[in-house]
Design an enzyme around this catalytic site. Sequence first.
Site, short mmCIF file in Angstrom:
data_model
loop_
_atom_site.label_atom_id
_atom_site.label_comp_id
_atom_site.label_asym_id
_atom_site.label_seq_id
_atom_site.Cartn_x
_atom_site.Cartn_y
_atom_site.Cartn_z
N ARG A 91 0.88 -1.18 0.00
CA ARG A 91 0.00 0.00 0.00
C ARG A 91 0.91 1.23 0.00
O ARG A 91 1.29 1.72 1.05
CB ARG A 91 -0.92 0.03 1.23
CG ARG A 91 -1.77 -1.20 1.48
CD ARG A 91 -2.80 -1.49 0.41
NE ARG A 91 -3.68 -0.38 0.09
CZ ARG A 91 -4.82 -0.11 0.73
NH1 ARG A 91 -5.21 -0.84 1.75
NH2 ARG A 91 -5.58 0.90 0.35
N GLN A 186 -16.38 0.82 4.17
CA GLN A 186 -15.72 0.97 5.48
C GLN A 186 -16.51 1.90 6.39
O GLN A 186 -16.60 1.69 7.60
CB GLN A 186 -14.30 1.52 5.31
CG GLN A 186 -13.34 0.62 4.56
CD GLN A 186 -13.12 1.12 3.15
OE1 GLN A 186 -14.06 1.47 2.45
NE2 GLN A 186 -11.86 1.15 2.71
N ASP A 227 -4.20 9.92 4.86
CA ASP A 227 -3.17 8.92 4.68
C ASP A 227 -1.79 9.57 4.58
O ASP A 227 -0.80 8.99 5.01
CB ASP A 227 -3.45 8.08 3.43
CG ASP A 227 -4.59 7.11 3.66
OD1 ASP A 227 -4.30 5.96 4.02
OD2 ASP A 227 -5.75 7.51 3.53
N ASN A 237 -6.07 11.25 0.89
CA ASN A 237 -6.93 10.40 1.72
C ASN A 237 -7.83 9.56 0.83
O ASN A 237 -7.77 9.65 -0.40
CB ASN A 237 -7.78 11.27 2.66
CG ASN A 237 -8.45 10.47 3.76
OD1 ASN A 237 -7.82 9.61 4.38
ND2 ASN A 237 -9.72 10.72 3.99
N LYS A 238 -8.65 8.74 1.45
CA LYS A 238 -9.57 7.87 0.74
C LYS A 238 -10.31 8.64 -0.35
O LYS A 238 -10.77 9.76 -0.12
CB LYS A 238 -10.57 7.26 1.72
CG LYS A 238 -11.69 6.45 1.08
CD LYS A 238 -11.17 5.17 0.47
CE LYS A 238 -12.30 4.37 -0.17
NZ LYS A 238 -11.84 3.11 -0.74
#
Length: 340
Positions: A91, A186, A227, A237-238
């Site tokens: 990742r 999520q 992130d 980020n997401k």
Amino acid sequence: MEPVLARSVRLADDGVHILDRRNFPFERTWVRCATVADVAKAIEDMVTQSSGPYFAALWGMVLAARDTASMSKEQARAYLERAGDMLVATRRTNNHLRKAVAAVLAGVDAHDDVQEGALAGAEAGDERYRSRSRALGAHTAALLPDEGAVLTHCWADLYLTETVTAAQAAGKRLRFICTETRPYLQGARLTAETLGEMGVDTTLITDGMGAAVLSSGEVSALLTAADRVTMDGHVVNKVGTLGLAVAASAFDVPFLAMVQAPDRLAATGADVPIEYRPGEDVLHTLGRRTATERAKGLYPAFDVTPPRFVTSVVTDRGAYDPARLADYYEGVDSPGESND
């Protein structure tokens, strides 16, 4: 009571046990990883998400150290570096994996015994992440109103739970609105469930409802983890964070992005590799196909929000204007210090 996901990765004699977040909360199953390669595959396959990969990498490196009993210190160090590279490659957008590997290698370098050093490094990395998350949560809670609605996206893990804990301790009465966060959901399965565990008034919305909710005047803040945050204030980020941030800006809702520290190895958004996951993922929801073979999928797992849409970047040292992130490192000499 501590939320279940706060301790979702465990080291044992027979390997690393990881709570499978792909099925949580409907099932609570643990995946046993006997080797560091198993841990890497679990991370890559989304068995664990958010801060889970950080802890999985810590304990995965300890598994790798167990393989080095017959090696010289130099051979063991090289073996662990290769193991770390494998973990980091799973990742690449979130730099927590790199920090976890660095923590274990630092422990190895500080001890004569490789296995003892790896364990000490992992334990130190675990405690450092948790203590910095507590500080981050306290600084974030202080910026939130005494009562009101907070919109969040995806899962902030310890960042979010520590913020809620600090807010509750301060007597604040907050309610949270969670996006579902497709395609893995999520937000629906992890964020909403854990906030509910903590006794928080929680409302779930679909991803497409964010702008409408922000336009209602009922939302006091948009709050997400990051992130990674670059030194010029770009928030990675997401995917979906960018759209929410733009909408929040349009309706004068402050956007607070949480990260332990800005990344001095990333000057701007162009320095952060954006992970693309298989397009097939967006054609399915919870294992069921939601589009026919006539459609193909595209899945950038992260997006980059420019600093003009970010009100504050909240760190373990407090909140910073996105244009002043260099102030975080004022007086810090080593590029690795406070960024590991």
